[in-house]
Design a protein around this motif. Structure first.
Motif, PDB file in Angstrom:
ATOM      1  N   GLY A  33      -5.880   0.503 -12.637  1.00  0.00           N
ATOM      2  CA  GLY A  33      -4.485   0.295 -12.229  1.00  0.00           C
ATOM      3  C   GLY A  33      -3.938   1.487 -11.463  1.00  0.00           C
ATOM      4  N   GLN A  34      -4.269   2.679 -11.919  1.00  0.00           N
ATOM      5  CA  GLN A  34      -3.823   3.890 -11.220  1.00  0.00           C
ATOM      6  C   GLN A  34      -4.426   3.963  -9.826  1.00  0.00           C
ATOM      7  OE1 GLN A  34      -5.084   6.838 -14.072  1.00  0.00           O
ATOM      8  NE2 GLN A  34      -3.057   6.946 -15.022  1.00  0.00           N
ATOM      9  N   ARG A  35      -5.696   3.597  -9.722  1.00  0.00           N
ATOM     10  CA  ARG A  35      -6.360   3.631  -8.415  1.00  0.00           C
ATOM     11  C   ARG A  35      -5.675   2.663  -7.448  1.00  0.00           C
ATOM     12  NH1 ARG A  35     -12.660   2.511  -8.122  1.00  0.00           N
ATOM     13  NH2 ARG A  35     -12.028   1.894 -10.178  1.00  0.00           N
ATOM     14  N   GLU A  36      -5.301   1.490  -7.952  1.00  0.00           N
ATOM     15  CA  GLU A  36      -4.590   0.523  -7.107  1.00  0.00           C
ATOM     16  C   GLU A  36      -3.240   1.086  -6.655  1.00  0.00           C
ATOM     17  OE1 GLU A  36      -4.329  -3.123  -9.305  1.00  0.00           O
ATOM     18  OE2 GLU A  36      -6.491  -3.418  -9.299  1.00  0.00           O
ATOM     19  N   GLN A  37      -2.561   1.787  -7.541  1.00  0.00           N
ATOM     20  CA  GLN A  37      -1.272   2.391  -7.191  1.00  0.00           C
ATOM     21  C   GLN A  37      -1.455   3.457  -6.114  1.00  0.00           C
ATOM     22  OE1 GLN A  37       0.295   3.822 -10.907  1.00  0.00           O
ATOM     23  NE2 GLN A  37       0.994   1.801 -11.559  1.00  0.00           N
ATOM     24  N   ILE A  38      -2.493   4.250  -6.249  1.00  0.00           N
ATOM     25  CA  ILE A  38      -2.733   5.307  -5.262  1.00  0.00           C
ATOM     26  C   ILE A  38      -3.052   4.697  -3.904  1.00  0.00           C
ATOM     27  CG2 ILE A  38      -4.369   7.122  -4.590  1.00  0.00           C
ATOM     28  CD1 ILE A  38      -4.341   8.056  -7.478  1.00  0.00           C
TER      29      ILE A  38
END
Length: 170
Positions: free
Chosen positions: A129-134
């Motif tokens: 999820g964090q990677r998608e946000q970045i």
């Protein structure tokens, strides 16, 4: 022009920071995936140990049960002396206790490894999820950078036109 150039450079720096954060996050995800694999291997090995221990306990219990069907007087009569009889009883008791302890330990380890595996899976989901946000933030800033660069080019062209008009008027 300089202000727009500075804004463009600032956005380019932010993109670099986001890329570095994304790379660090990917390294963390890779590390956690390796840890997950290791835990899965340990769980499988401990399951094999547990199965082996269960089989050993089953054989031991069967032997103890078979021996238990013999009257104590018969066991005593078959022993060379009372010390041998007591020794056999102590050995049986010790084996039962060791097997129970081993089974309890393996079950506890199995539960802990399953818990660790769940923790790693949760971390991987969170990091995805964090990677998608970045990636979304990186895309947004790339759009802003392109817009700023376009505004800078328009401003530079407009400034050049004004300079040309000023030179022609003189």
């Amino acid at each position: 022009v300089e202000r727009l150039q500075a804004e463009g450079d600032s956005l380019a720096n932010k993109l670099g920071i986001i890329s570095a954060e994304k790379n660090a996050l990917q390294m963390e995800i890779d590390k956690n995936e390796a840890k997950k694999k290791q835990l899965e291997d340990e769980i499988a090995a401990n399951q094999a140990k547990l199965d082996k221990q269960k089989a050993t306990v089953a054989r031991t219990v069967a032997r103890i049960y078979a021996d238990g069907n013999v009257e104590p007087i018969q066991v005593l009569a078959g022993a060379n002396n009372i010390g041998e009889y007591v020794s056999q009883q102590e050995i049986r008791s010790s084996i039962r206790n060791q097997m129970k302890t081993a089974m309890d330990k393996i079950r506890s380890l199995q539960a802990e490894l399953t818990k660790q595996k769940k923790t790693v899976e949760d971390i991987l989901a969170q990091q995805a999820g964090q990677r998608e946000q970045i990636v979304a933030k990186e895309n947004e800033q790339a759009v802003l950078l392109n817009q700023t660069r376009g505004m800078q080019e328009n401003y530079a062209a407009h400034t050049a036109d004004l300079k040309n008009q000023l030179a022609a008027a003189e």
